[in-house]
Enzyme design. Structure first.
Site, mmCIF file in Angstrom:
data_model
loop_
_atom_site.group_PDB
_atom_site.id
_atom_site.type_symbol
_atom_site.label_atom_id
_atom_site.label_comp_id
_atom_site.label_asym_id
_atom_site.label_seq_id
_atom_site.Cartn_x
_atom_site.Cartn_y
_atom_site.Cartn_z
ATOM 1 N N GLY A 168 0.802 -1.215 0.000
ATOM 2 C CA GLY A 168 0.000 0.000 0.000
ATOM 3 C C GLY A 168 0.833 1.262 0.000
ATOM 4 O O GLY A 168 0.540 2.213 0.716
ATOM 5 N N SER A 219 -2.999 1.179 14.652
ATOM 6 C CA SER A 219 -3.615 2.485 14.892
ATOM 7 C C SER A 219 -3.774 2.685 16.386
ATOM 8 O O SER A 219 -3.918 1.718 17.144
ATOM 9 C CB SER A 219 -4.987 2.548 14.211
ATOM 10 O OG SER A 219 -5.730 3.661 14.663
ATOM 11 N N TYR A 255 -13.183 -1.727 11.660
ATOM 12 C CA TYR A 255 -11.799 -1.329 11.398
ATOM 13 C C TYR A 255 -10.958 -1.396 12.667
ATOM 14 O O TYR A 255 -9.844 -1.927 12.671
ATOM 15 C CB TYR A 255 -11.785 0.089 10.828
ATOM 16 C CG TYR A 255 -10.417 0.717 10.725
ATOM 17 C CD1 TYR A 255 -9.571 0.416 9.668
ATOM 18 C CD2 TYR A 255 -9.974 1.626 11.696
ATOM 19 C CE1 TYR A 255 -8.315 0.998 9.573
ATOM 20 C CE2 TYR A 255 -8.724 2.208 11.600
ATOM 21 C CZ TYR A 255 -7.891 1.886 10.537
ATOM 22 O OH TYR A 255 -6.648 2.450 10.460
#
Length: 267
Positions: A14, A143, A156
């Site tokens: 990515g 995260s 998520y």
């Protein structure tokens, strides 16, 4: 500081834009040979071209990591191009703006596949050759929401918590192989994509058009932290460059927060 990364081969998933592109550029500046990955060849080639024009070395590989076939094609291309990879940065992932009431079980499965199983595919494909080399780095991007979740984006956030767990388990699995596994957990980062989103939000909330003013409101509403601003992609990238280096041999199974102090935890 010389991070001793010259000619180390790195795959950053990515990395055709945003945070991944910043990671690739930081590693390339340290002399690493970077493989830019994305789904769109034009975007990935643009990042690789910028690195090569700046004196670095970059190659492009495209493919969909959400399928076994796609992941195999990516790894086959990487290994045929560079004959090995010492460093894997599992950065690719996705999310949808869904809540507990709007999300469906099928959506949870899709985001888990994109954010967790895609990492598993690459780990299982690349670890054997890392073991043969006797040295390697696996760095996962999670995260701050993994340890300090909100009500929104529940699917998520759950995937990022899974990444933390997976990192510790894999570090133990790779006991004394010379391969370390760590997670970096960013706070809210001002990538170009994030800036575009906040400019749109600012129109609806009357924050104005000046980015400094928009950032202040975004920080206060979405990621309040003692530093008083959003993070920069380069700040995440520099941490990853250090973790990828031989200087970080004794950091293993760790979750490194780069979040401006936004996560209210001792670790």
């Amino acid at each position: 500081m010389d991070l001793h990364l010259r000619d180390k081969r790195v795959l950053i998933t990515g990395s055709s834009s945003g945070l991944g592109a910043a990671i690739a550029k930081a590693l390339a500046k340290e002399g690493a040979i970077t493989i830019i990955h994305g789904r769109r060849e034009e975007q990935a080639s643009k990042v690789a071209q910028e690195i090569n024009q700046d004196g670095g070395k970059a190659f492009v590989v495209t493919g969909d990591l959400t399928t076994n076939e796609g992941a195999n094609q990516v790894v086959e291309k990487v290994l045929s191009t560079l004959d090995g990879v010492e460093i894997l940065v599992n950065n690719a992932g996705s999310y949808e703006d869904r809540s507990w009431t709007t999300s469906q079980p099928e959506g949870w499965a899709e985001v888990y596949n994109a954010n967790v199983i895609s990492m598993v595919r690459l780990i299982q494909l690349l670890v054997p050759q890392m073991k043969h080399l006797g040295w390697g780095r696996i760095i996962q991007i999670a995260s701050g929401l993994a340890t300090q979740p909100n009500a929104s984006l529940p699917d998520y956030q759950a995937t990022k918590a899974a990444v933390l767990n997976m990192t510790v388990s894999l570090a133990k699995e790779l006991f004394q192989t010379g391969i370390t596994v760590n997670t970096v957990s960013p706070g809210l980062i001002a990538t170009e994509g994030a800036k575009n989103i906040f400019h749109q939000i600012a129109l609806h909330k009357g924050w104005g058009k000046d980015w400094a003013e928009i950032e202040k409101h975004a920080m206060q509403e979405y990621w309040p932290n003692p530093t008083g601003r959003l993070g920069r992609p380069e700040e995440i990238a520099n941490m990853i460059a250090y973790l990828a280096s031989p200087l970080a041999d004794y950091i293993n199974g760790a979750n490194i927060r780069v979040d401006g102090g936004g996560v209210g935890a001792i670790n």
